[in-house]
Design a protein around this motif. Sequence first.
Motif, PDB file in Angstrom:
ATOM      1  N   THR A   1      43.549  41.268  40.104  1.00 10.55           N
ATOM      2  CA  THR A   1      44.165  40.570  41.216  1.00 10.55           C
ATOM      3  C   THR A   1      44.175  41.452  42.442  1.00 10.55           C
ATOM      4  OG1 THR A   1      46.283  41.484  40.674  1.00 10.55           O
ATOM      5  CG2 THR A   1      45.756  39.358  39.717  1.00 10.55           C
TER       6      THR A   1
ATOM      7  N   PHE B   1      44.895  37.667  50.481  1.00 14.16           N
ATOM      8  CA  PHE B   1      43.613  37.705  51.170  1.00 14.16           C
ATOM      9  C   PHE B   1      42.615  38.535  50.373  1.00 14.16           C
ATOM     10  CE2 PHE B   1      40.677  39.220  54.385  1.00 14.16           C
ATOM     11  CZ  PHE B   1      40.414  38.041  55.069  1.00 14.16           C
ATOM     12  N   ARG B   2      43.089  39.681  49.921  1.00 15.12           N
ATOM     13  CA  ARG B   2      42.196  40.563  49.172  1.00 15.12           C
ATOM     14  C   ARG B   2      41.831  39.994  47.810  1.00 15.12           C
ATOM     15  NH1 ARG B   2      45.246  44.844  51.368  1.00 15.12           N
ATOM     16  NH2 ARG B   2      46.522  45.080  49.517  1.00 15.12           N
ATOM     17  N   ALA B   3      42.792  39.310  47.192  1.00 15.51           N
ATOM     18  CA  ALA B   3      42.551  38.819  45.839  1.00 15.51           C
ATOM     19  C   ALA B   3      41.940  37.423  45.849  1.00 15.51           C
ATOM     20  CB  ALA B   3      43.850  38.814  45.052  1.00 15.51           C
ATOM     21  N   GLY B   4      41.705  36.888  47.013  1.00 16.76           N
ATOM     22  CA  GLY B   4      41.084  35.579  47.090  1.00 16.76           C
ATOM     23  C   GLY B   4      42.050  34.437  46.826  1.00 16.76           C
TER      24      GLY B   4
ATOM     25  N   LYS C   1      47.302  33.791  39.000  1.00 16.07           N
ATOM     26  CA  LYS C   1      46.684  33.714  40.320  1.00 16.07           C
ATOM     27  C   LYS C   1      46.088  32.335  40.545  1.00 16.07           C
ATOM     28  CE  LYS C   1      42.343  35.801  38.782  1.00 16.07           C
ATOM     29  NZ  LYS C   1      41.282  36.737  39.106  1.00 16.07           N
TER      30      LYS C   1
ATOM     31  N   GLN D   1      47.709  40.733  50.480  1.00 12.69           N
ATOM     32  CA  GLN D   1      47.336  40.851  49.075  1.00 12.69           C
ATOM     33  C   GLN D   1      46.552  39.617  48.615  1.00 12.69           C
ATOM     34  OE1 GLN D   1      50.324  41.539  50.341  1.00 12.69           O
ATOM     35  NE2 GLN D   1      51.018  43.513  49.547  1.00 12.69           N
TER      36      GLN D   1
ATOM     37  N   TYR E   1      49.004  34.866  44.604  1.00 14.43           N
ATOM     38  CA  TYR E   1      49.315  35.169  43.213  1.00 14.43           C
ATOM     39  C   TYR E   1      50.718  35.726  43.108  1.00 14.43           C
ATOM     40  CZ  TYR E   1      48.129  40.089  44.192  1.00 14.43           C
ATOM     41  OH  TYR E   1      48.075  41.348  44.703  1.00 14.43           O
TER      42      TYR E   1
ATOM     43  N   GLN F   1      51.808  37.212  34.950  1.00 18.77           N
ATOM     44  CA  GLN F   1      51.217  37.159  36.288  1.00 18.77           C
ATOM     45  C   GLN F   1      50.169  36.055  36.288  1.00 18.77           C
ATOM     46  OE1 GLN F   1      48.222  40.012  37.469  1.00 18.77           O
ATOM     47  NE2 GLN F   1      49.504  40.664  39.174  1.00 18.77           N
TER      48      GLN F   1
ATOM     49  N   THR G   1      37.097  38.150  41.899  1.00 15.32           N
ATOM     50  CA  THR G   1      37.540  38.057  43.279  1.00 15.32           C
ATOM     51  C   THR G   1      38.359  39.271  43.651  1.00 15.32           C
ATOM     52  OG1 THR G   1      37.619  35.695  43.043  1.00 15.32           O
ATOM     53  CG2 THR G   1      38.737  36.632  44.952  1.00 15.32           C
TER      54      THR G   1
ATOM     55  N   TYR H   1      52.853  36.754  46.333  1.00 15.43           N
ATOM     56  CA  TYR H   1      52.044  37.011  47.517  1.00 15.43           C
ATOM     57  C   TYR H   1      51.506  35.684  48.022  1.00 15.43           C
ATOM     58  CZ  TYR H   1      52.467  41.781  45.912  1.00 15.43           C
ATOM     59  OH  TYR H   1      52.981  42.984  45.506  1.00 15.43           O
TER      60      TYR H   1
ATOM     61  N   SER I   1      46.750  35.807  34.688  1.00 14.17           N
ATOM     62  CA  SER I   1      45.937  37.007  34.809  1.00 14.17           C
ATOM     63  C   SER I   1      46.507  38.229  34.110  1.00 14.17           C
ATOM     64  CB  SER I   1      45.705  37.325  36.283  1.00 14.17           C
ATOM     65  OG  SER I   1      46.914  37.260  36.991  1.00 14.17           O
TER      66      SER I   1
ATOM     67  N   SER J   1      40.944  39.728  34.709  1.00 19.81           N
ATOM     68  CA  SER J   1      42.325  39.552  35.155  1.00 19.81           C
ATOM     69  C   SER J   1      42.634  40.185  36.507  1.00 19.81           C
ATOM     70  CB  SER J   1      43.266  40.170  34.125  1.00 19.81           C
ATOM     71  OG  SER J   1      43.036  41.556  34.064  1.00 19.81           O
TER      72      SER J   1
END
Lengths: 1044, 550
Positions: free
Chosen positions: B278, A491-494, A547, A489, A497, A545, B397, A483, A566, B276
């Motif tokens: 995301t 944007f939402r997760a900051g 980020k 995505q 990732y 995964q 976040t 992403y 993560s 974790s």
Amino acid sequence: MEKNISITKRLLLVAVSLLLCISAFAQQEITVKGVVTDENNEPLIGVGVLQESAASNGVITDANGKYSIKVPSNAVLVFSYISYQNQKVAVRGSSSLNVKLLPDNNFLDEVVVVGYGTMKRSDLTGSVASVSSKAIEDFKTSSVVEALGGQIAGVNITATDGTPGAGYDIKIRGVGSVNGSSDPLFIVDGFEVGNIDYLANQDIKSIEVLKDASASAIYGARAANGVVLVTTKSGIDGKPQIMYNGSASYRKISKTLDVMSPYDFVKLQVEVDPAKYGSTYYKAGNDEDGNPYAYQSAEDYISETGIDWQDEAFRETWSQNHDISIIGGNKNSKYTLSYSHFDEDGIFKNSGYAKNTARGRITQKVTKWLTVDATVNYTRTDKTGIGTSGGTLVSVLNYRPVGGLSVTNDELLNSTYDPLAMSESNFNSNNSNPVKQTETVDINNRVEQWIANGSATLQLTKHLSFKTSGTYNTKYQRYDTFYGTESSQAFRAGGAYGSTQMTRGFNWSNNNVLTYQNRFKLKHNLNVMLGHETSFSSTEYLLGQAKDFPFDNLGNDNLALGATPSQVETSLSKSRRLSFFARAFYNFDDKYLLTATVRADGSTVFSSKNKCGYFPSFAAAWNVSKEAFMNNVDWVSNLKLRLGWGTVGNDRIANYLSMDLYTPIKYGVGSTQTTVMVPKQLANENLKWEGSTTTNVGLDLGLFKGRVNLVADAFIKDTKDLLLAQNLAYVTGFGSQWQNIGKIRNKGLELTLNTVNFSNGNFFWSTDLNLSFIKNTLESLQDGTDYMLSRSGFNSNFSNYDYIAYVGQSLGNMYGYVFDGIYQYSDFNMTPDDGMALKEGVADISEHAGVAAQPGMTKYKDLDGNGIINTEDRDVIGNGLPDWYGGITNTFNIFRFDLSFLFQFSYGNDVYNATRMFTTQSKADRQNQLAEVADRWTTTNASNKVPSAEGYVSSELYSRFIEDGSYLRLKNITLGYTLPEKLLKKIYVSKLRVYVTAQNLFCLTNYSGYDPEVNTLSSNLMPGFDWGAYPKSRAFTFGIELQF
Amino acid sequence: MPVSCSLDETSYTEMEKNSYLNDAGEAETVLLGVYENLTQDGLYSYHLSLYFTLSTDLAKVEGTSITNFRNVPNNAYTSTETEVQTTWADLYNAIYDANDFLERVSGAYDNYSESDKKLAAVYIAEARALRGLFYFELVRWFGNVALITSTEQSKQLPETFTQATPVQVYEFIEKDLKYAVDNLPYAKDDATRSSNSYRFSKGGALGLLTKVYATWAGYPVKDESKWQAAAETAKVLVESGKHSLLSNYEQLWKNTCNNVWDPSESLIEVSFYSPSITGQNDSDASGRIGKWNGVSTGEGTISSGRSAGNWKVVPTFALNWENHQNDKRFALSIADYKYVKATGKTALATATIGGVKTDLTLEMALANPDYRKGFNGTLSPAKWDIAKYVTDANVLTDANLSNVNWYILRYSDVLLLYAEAMNEWKGGPTTEAYEAVNMVRRRGFGLPVNSASTLSDLPEGLSYEAFRTAVRKERTYELAFEGHRRQDLVRWGIYYDTIQNTYASQTDWNEDAQNYYLCAGYTIKGKNELLPIPQREMDMMKQFKQNPLW
């Protein structure tokens, strides 16, 4: 014409004639030379050329189709070739005779693969359908399964949607399971594989479908949904042939949907929320700087073209395919090598599919009594793009077509989120720019598969042979998701990732088969086979995964760039099966045929009480046309009656369902994450096979020397002990448990008709028609339960049950309210205080809707007649299964041209158009709607079809969105031209054909969505569901076929 | 046929129950699995903390429509609502886990070492306390529920399940909690467990039992004899001296936003923590606290992403807050600001005063009706202000999720219940009742808890009614937005009337405020005191009766 001569007989004949012709002596003879070609003017190799009434004199054609034979000048030559009509030609003193042979439509001599062995078609007692390579080779498809659609009676093939490399739902003789898999068992060259998508179309020699249980019972516990047997090409005895087939395909979207124009959209937004949007789109007067506002009134939008999001998201593409193969060998060694490349650039932005396969096969006769065979197959597929599911397609349809005063169209087009939305308090970060998403989200799914098969056949005695075979099959999958910074995505997760998933599927299998074959006293034919099979499969999985990526461009290739790892996961699962099986076939004088099979299967996936299952079958056939009394009935060339009965099973459920397990999950105590254990499931210690019993009656009829062939089968297939995730009351702690519950019956009639309508030297026309009628009935469920609800749950706001399975009815029922038009002013009386009250007899939706009924609201039928609309008024409003379906192919050969076209059709199936339901929810903020919403009910437009902007209950299914999904599709039309070989000889080419193919040229249907052939849920209980289905493309292919 | 060879199944990724719980360490992982249920959406991650508790006289949901997530908080939904079903399902799943643990650990107990037996005894008491809590939530939200006391019952056919009476459920809860009280140590005295962070201790069990009795005494069961039991149970806790109020009210929010466990005041608290997340992985144990009910924060403004801020303060609550100038809790509870990307902490409204554009505060709006319009539907609860309290170490976040904890029961809640129960039982306030309320008030005013103060203390000589009113008000000041109000109103039998009165009184704030208070139009007396039994369950369990008017 000679008939019903087995291949071995023919070969024998050829061999004998070869020997004899050496010693033949001349007597007033001339030498006749010539070339024998097939209907496409290709040279035929190995054609027997015999002098009539002097069978000792004969030759065969060479690799260029040439022959040379010495015969008396008044002789008659007989040309014979397997699966071609014999042809007699009088020599009449001519020294040059070129002959063209025409295909023999009497396919009784065909060898049919039946599972751990082969049989002549004329010996079959069960229901087996065959598709030859001819029927699929002109399809340029990612999977051969697509090419099969509409070609086999009793087999319904539905594409999930139009995604390049999409999966297919294959139902052989109806839906026989509720929650278990209803996919058939796929066997390629004797071994089970998960699917046949990995095969290149060019490598397939034939496909057989074992439909009834008497045919499929040899596969026991895994055959309940039928068996698809694929035989791949093997080498030949003769000069090497090099074949090349190259083509280029042009694809475009076959249909676009009408959405509202910017003008209609603006009017709707202002109507929905004048307070919020009253000044968003237009304002009279000047802005702070004294410039007039760009849009002074709604009417300024009439000429505004806005953004056509479908146009932005879809494209036209060109892609290429290349197939190349070498095939050759001699008497003892035969080989084939092939490579194939298939490409499909998707019509949706940044989506695509590519497949590369390479294959080699060698068969070696080592000694008189030992033959070994080895095949290695490699396939790599790459599937890319985010696809259209999960709301992406819906975003394409409902993203705002114009920016209005505060946002320019360019900004809207280039921002991840609608800038207007971001400024609002109810900003929903799920609703992002679909075009931007296709550009910023990378999804790559690469699968590499290696399959190695080997076998050794020992001829122990004249009648007894032993074959041992093994397969080693590994499949590596790498699934990358990244992403990028500008994706929703991220944007939402900051931040950006990504994750990489690696899966290794592995299985091996070994089977050993002993076959005894003998003929006693000429009339008693016996074939007994005993076998044993062991198989093992495992899946390993790794997920990583990370980020917080500083930049996007390396993506998945270095996940360690992400500052924060993560997620890490691994898993392993294994299962094993052990089987014994036997088959006996007895045939008396080719008239009376009997087959019996039995299989015992043991599997790890079931409970300790039910590890093993036993699956018997019996079948008999009577070859009426062989009886003496039929000798005089000239016009009947074949008449056979078949009767079969058998039981097979379905074991395809997840592992470990009968075990009491704790599953680990994460729990954070304070600032420490710990692993804790929770009960995983309600184990079922009695879980066992799903069992299906079929009784089949069949008729094979050949008329007019095989020019008309009819195969008709009627069957009743009962499946009991359904593997079913039985809904439990939640008070049990769980929503469902896997149980063996209930019964399904599929009754059906299948017809296959092949006719040669016209056949002479230069004009040939044949028609293949298949038609299936299948009636599905859910016979029972858990005691005391007469229905079972299912929920599509396609969107988190949509939580109602929308499919129902009633005992006594077919599966696939869609469930909801019955649309009854729109409340009009005439439905109300004015009350003294200027309010409105519903007239007597008009059903009241107020309580259900949560607001008082008023003109413009959707009206439902009050089915229980209690005057109010409530949940009791839901009913069956459609069914996703067809009443009948099939296909018709016409093939023409006219001089050097060949033309064929396939129509596929389906009748009586409904489609649940969830995409439309969602894109007509007109009260949504900032979202465009389908064009039909422009005709919604307003105080001045008394629509009875579309409710007013606020006049409906959100996320609720009613019959307006259930549409007739019947269709007639011109699935494929191909026109080819084969160049004269005289021209080609000079350039050392033995065949050159050019062709043009159009796929999906048109589709006649009343369905309003992109395409009625859709099944996005791939669920037995919820067929015919359309949510964000990738639109089908129309493809034009230009190709060339070369043979050296 | 010889097919019996090794076809046994082995799981490589999960534990078989029969070969697990071999010692207290393994037992604890399963016990924590029971605790983990607290972090489910249906429980305190979302529904029982923020979603179902929203509509009261103190708070309402953001917006002026009933679309999307706004239908449930406005009581505009039906028995098919997913969230209702999720909570029902999650609670029963939690009960299954507790029953399973109790059965499995009892079966394995005899093989444990002596020290493991001691631990297991505490674990059993914890699991029973948790089961009591799960049933308490079930009975007060759903009213008429099935009583599942063993995992064996899960094999029953749906139509054989019946509803227990609420009294039967309360009796079952009472038994579980009494057992927990008798077998758990106070957090302070705990020598058995290596850590009791976010775990049940005797104080938590006593406090919960007090609350259970107080609820049992109220609507709909109305067994008023339970006031005595409530008072006596609270008395044990209060007089034990094992728990106390934190001296600084704000410390509560610093603690809960940063995973700081201080059992002196926190009796039962749900820990949310996930390193974790995301945005994809919702199986991790994180909650919506501070996001869904936090100070409204634009996307990308703070490091943890936006806060939707869907809880909004009903402005008349601020208007009617007595003595709010001296009550420190006022400013710590109601945020008259938001966070905006460009400017950071920003006033909710501005006005031109004397020709100068001025940021408006809540105090200004309280004083001047002309300044009130900008505060319609914009005031947020301030207790879980992520930007203010959450330190870098605890930042998560995500647009919707956070690591902020949730108090299920604070000691001050028990003190107020003690005062209430005493007043109800004795028919008037006792010294203990006065002392309990005043301790809470003094701390709220920033004063020493044990010294009388005319500034904070309730006037002496209040009648039964006056004292009852005072305690009820005090509960709003002390526990505002903490998820207790709705159930308080229900047990007092005044939920419907309060909603309607609140709607009517909105004009006290300003004439537009009513447009932001929608739930009054959907709330029905005798219906919305309970949630409906999920329709799916009604369809399957033929012997079940739906709750009134659903």
